[in-house]
Design a protein around this motif. Structure first.
Motif: not given
Length: 233
Positions: A94-95, A100-101, A114-115, A140-142
């Protein structure tokens, strides 16, 4: 029935996640952990299909936690390998959207999905099912953000992935290069003059050959193997 180990520092959050998953007839929570050390120990003991983990836990204990949960049984200490010989848990993180890093480091450590922390209950349940089935989850954004992070992070040379790279055909290398550039299947199909279905087949074979579970892992491989070089800033 997919089993889940919930890992979160906050007791109310753990309770909330357990209650949400309990409403799904095909999902069951087999345990709860509050930190990375507990997650590793309970994962080895319980053998869940999915370890649903808050990134704050990983921030505290390091991405080594993910590696210890997901690495092959032969690399585990004897005391941890009894159940792992039959089961290799997958990690769903859960992020936050601006993480992103950290997501890049977690991906290299073996994270399977990743959710976003603001995901809906339906999205959470669906993500657990997907990861339990062996597929990967990411937004998609991640994915786009991770690609940008990989480009900036990888300024060094290849990391000795030549053998896996040699296993790819010329066309598969072309497709992988396009994936690393962040192109969608439709964009790749148009630029390489092949059908989207063919692109999808190529991507599936690429993931199998390099031992990746998701496109973002393929992007990491493309840079680590030296197939793709980071562009100048």
């Amino acid at each position: 029935m997919a089993s889940v180990l919930v890992v979160h520092r906050q007791s109310l959050q753990r309770l909330g996640l357990r209650m949400l998953l309990a409403t799904e007839p095909d999902l069951t929570v087999v345990g709860e952990a509050t930190n990375g050390a507990e997650a590793v120990r309970m994962s080895a003991a319980l053998g869940p299909d999915v370890v649903l983990m808050d990134t704050l836990v990983v921030d505290t204990d390091g991405v080594d936690v993910i590696s210890r949960i997901t690495r092959p049984p032969t690399l585990l200490p004897v005391t941890e390998s009894a159940r792992a010989t039959k089961h290799r848990p997958r990690v769903l993180l859960l992020t936050p959207t601006d993480h992103e890093r950290h997501a890049y480091a977690a991906l290299r450590a073996g994270a399977g999905g990743f959710l976003p922390q603001d995901a809906t209950p339906d999205e959470l349940a669906a993500a657990v099912r997907i990861v339990a089935a062996g597929d990967a989850v990411t937004t998609p954004s991640l994915t786009r953000a991770l690609i940008d992070t990989v480009r900036h992070e990888h300024t060094t040379g290849p990391l000795h992935r030549e053998t896996e790279l040699d296993a790819l055909t010329r066309r598969e290398r072309d497709v992988l290069t396009a994936v690393a550039a962040g192109w969608s299947n439709t964009e790749i199909a148009t630029r390489l003059s092949i059908s989207p279905t063919t692109v999808k087949s190529h991507v599936s074979r690429i993931l199998a050959k390099i031992g990746a579970r998701a496109r973002v892992q393929a992007v990491v491989f493309a840079y680590e193997s030296g197939l793709v070089r980071p562009t100048a800033a």
